[in-house]
Design a protein around this motif. Sequence first.
Motif, mmCIF file in Angstrom:
data_model
loop_
_atom_site.group_PDB
_atom_site.id
_atom_site.type_symbol
_atom_site.label_atom_id
_atom_site.label_comp_id
_atom_site.label_asym_id
_atom_site.label_seq_id
_atom_site.Cartn_x
_atom_site.Cartn_y
_atom_site.Cartn_z
ATOM 1 N N THR A 31 -85.883 -19.206 -86.822
ATOM 2 C CA THR A 31 -86.464 -19.361 -85.502
ATOM 3 C C THR A 31 -87.558 -18.314 -85.349
ATOM 4 O OG1 THR A 31 -84.864 -17.825 -84.538
ATOM 5 C CG2 THR A 31 -84.289 -20.160 -84.498
ATOM 6 N N LYS A 32 -88.398 -18.510 -84.386
ATOM 7 C CA LYS A 32 -89.483 -17.560 -84.159
ATOM 8 C C LYS A 32 -88.938 -16.360 -83.397
ATOM 9 C CE LYS A 32 -94.175 -17.201 -82.381
ATOM 10 N NZ LYS A 32 -95.235 -17.819 -81.566
ATOM 11 N N LEU A 97 -78.969 -12.640 -80.558
ATOM 12 C CA LEU A 97 -79.443 -11.622 -81.498
ATOM 13 C C LEU A 97 -80.156 -12.246 -82.694
ATOM 14 C CD1 LEU A 97 -76.345 -9.250 -81.412
ATOM 15 C CD2 LEU A 97 -78.681 -8.610 -80.758
ATOM 16 N N VAL A 98 -79.519 -13.244 -83.327
ATOM 17 C CA VAL A 98 -80.159 -13.851 -84.511
ATOM 18 C C VAL A 98 -81.409 -14.628 -84.122
ATOM 19 C CG1 VAL A 98 -78.145 -13.924 -86.024
ATOM 20 C CG2 VAL A 98 -78.526 -15.828 -84.459
ATOM 21 N N GLU A 99 -81.389 -15.181 -82.924
ATOM 22 C CA GLU A 99 -82.563 -15.917 -82.451
ATOM 23 C C GLU A 99 -83.729 -14.960 -82.203
ATOM 24 O OE1 GLU A 99 -83.243 -19.669 -79.484
ATOM 25 O OE2 GLU A 99 -82.063 -18.013 -78.692
ATOM 26 N N GLU A 105 -80.886 -20.074 -85.317
ATOM 27 C CA GLU A 105 -80.675 -20.416 -83.907
ATOM 28 C C GLU A 105 -79.308 -19.983 -83.389
ATOM 29 O OE1 GLU A 105 -81.301 -24.284 -80.940
ATOM 30 O OE2 GLU A 105 -81.266 -24.567 -83.113
ATOM 31 N N PHE A 106 -78.286 -20.081 -84.225
ATOM 32 C CA PHE A 106 -76.919 -19.722 -83.825
ATOM 33 C C PHE A 106 -76.278 -18.890 -84.925
ATOM 34 C CE2 PHE A 106 -77.708 -24.154 -82.380
ATOM 35 C CZ PHE A 106 -77.778 -23.912 -81.009
ATOM 36 N N ASN A 118 -74.934 -21.786 -97.577
ATOM 37 C CA ASN A 118 -76.298 -21.313 -97.318
ATOM 38 C C ASN A 118 -76.427 -20.543 -96.003
ATOM 39 O OD1 ASN A 118 -76.251 -23.344 -95.404
ATOM 40 N ND2 ASN A 118 -77.757 -24.650 -96.406
ATOM 41 N N GLU A 119 -75.351 -20.504 -95.198
ATOM 42 C CA GLU A 119 -75.347 -19.689 -93.969
ATOM 43 C C GLU A 119 -75.021 -18.222 -94.282
ATOM 44 O OE1 GLU A 119 -76.181 -20.376 -90.973
ATOM 45 O OE2 GLU A 119 -75.784 -22.468 -90.494
#
Length: 367
Positions: A31-32, A97-99, A105-106, A118-119
């Motif tokens: 995500t940006k 936080l990750v966003e 995104e989650f 891959n997560e």
Amino acid sequence: MKLPAHCFLASTLKSLVRLTVLLLVVSSNKTKGAVKLPPNISVPAVLVFGDSIMDTGNNNNNLITSARSNFPPYGQDFKGGIPTGRFCNGKVPSDILVEELGIKEFLPAYLDPNLELNELPTGVCFASGGSGYDPLTSQTATAIPLSGQLDMFKEYIVKLKGHVGEDRTNFILANGLFFVVLGSNDISNTYFLTHLRELQYDVPTYSDFMLNSASNFFEEIYQLGARRIAVVSAPPVGCVPFHRTLSGGIARKCVQKYNDAVLLFNDKLSKKINSLNQKLPNSRIVYFDVYNPLLDVTVNHQKYGYKVGDRGCCGTGNLEVALTCNHLDATCSNVLDYVFWDGFHPSESVYKQLVPPLLQKYIHRFA
């Protein structure tokens, strides 16, 4: 033998299409990010330990715990309106936080049965609703204790090495951001609400007991490779709707003795972190003060655009939380008017107001 021009062109086009698809797949997982990172910082992953504030679904399959939220109206504002086990109407701080960091995104729960390999390189959540620094806190709530969350982290490291190799794993651990969010259940539930520790300790000695457990945990994840550790302060638990109703009198005021206990613990925690940074080489353990920003939003809620600061959106808003906040209860007509989603947990809107500036405030300390 040379290929005809049209065959060469077709082959080139196929290669470009494959490359474009690959880039789209890679970029779709990111995500940006809105947080501005210092030039010498990259954050490949976020790994979270904690309680219901951060849990993204680890308690879903734990049927013996009452600390679950994988049913409506939880998740009503989450993507697809799905209850995922997040104790909120939408995203929780783990996701934000990750966003904000532009990672994804989650943040998935480590125990999610659909978790894909891959997560792992970009991070997962080990948090469990109802847990605390005090082992008795997790035991009482039948939540995953810190020792269990640590075991999951060890298992995660093994899986990550198998997936990306040892060198990349070591890089992810050394440069990833580790968040530890605990303490509120210890003080509000184990000490004051159930009185399970009150006969054994006074408030100062209980805060020392909590601090010892916390410090040991920080050292344990450090020994496993963590270097950038964000330790989030305990929040003003005396101001959550649940405790206002039970112990805040007719006026349902904030319960000051609860908040005083939190402040004492937070002060000791902050000082302990300073000493650990001296003790542990190359560590960047950073204390995040969430107490004061959240207290300000709660007490001065109108300044932030909220109409209600002392009740949750779910049910009456006075007590309902977890299993008692369910589809049998009506929810408020507009959750954006409320600081709290249920009797304990802030709404997604509050998290979105608090988390980005907090992250921006402290991110440079990880350099």
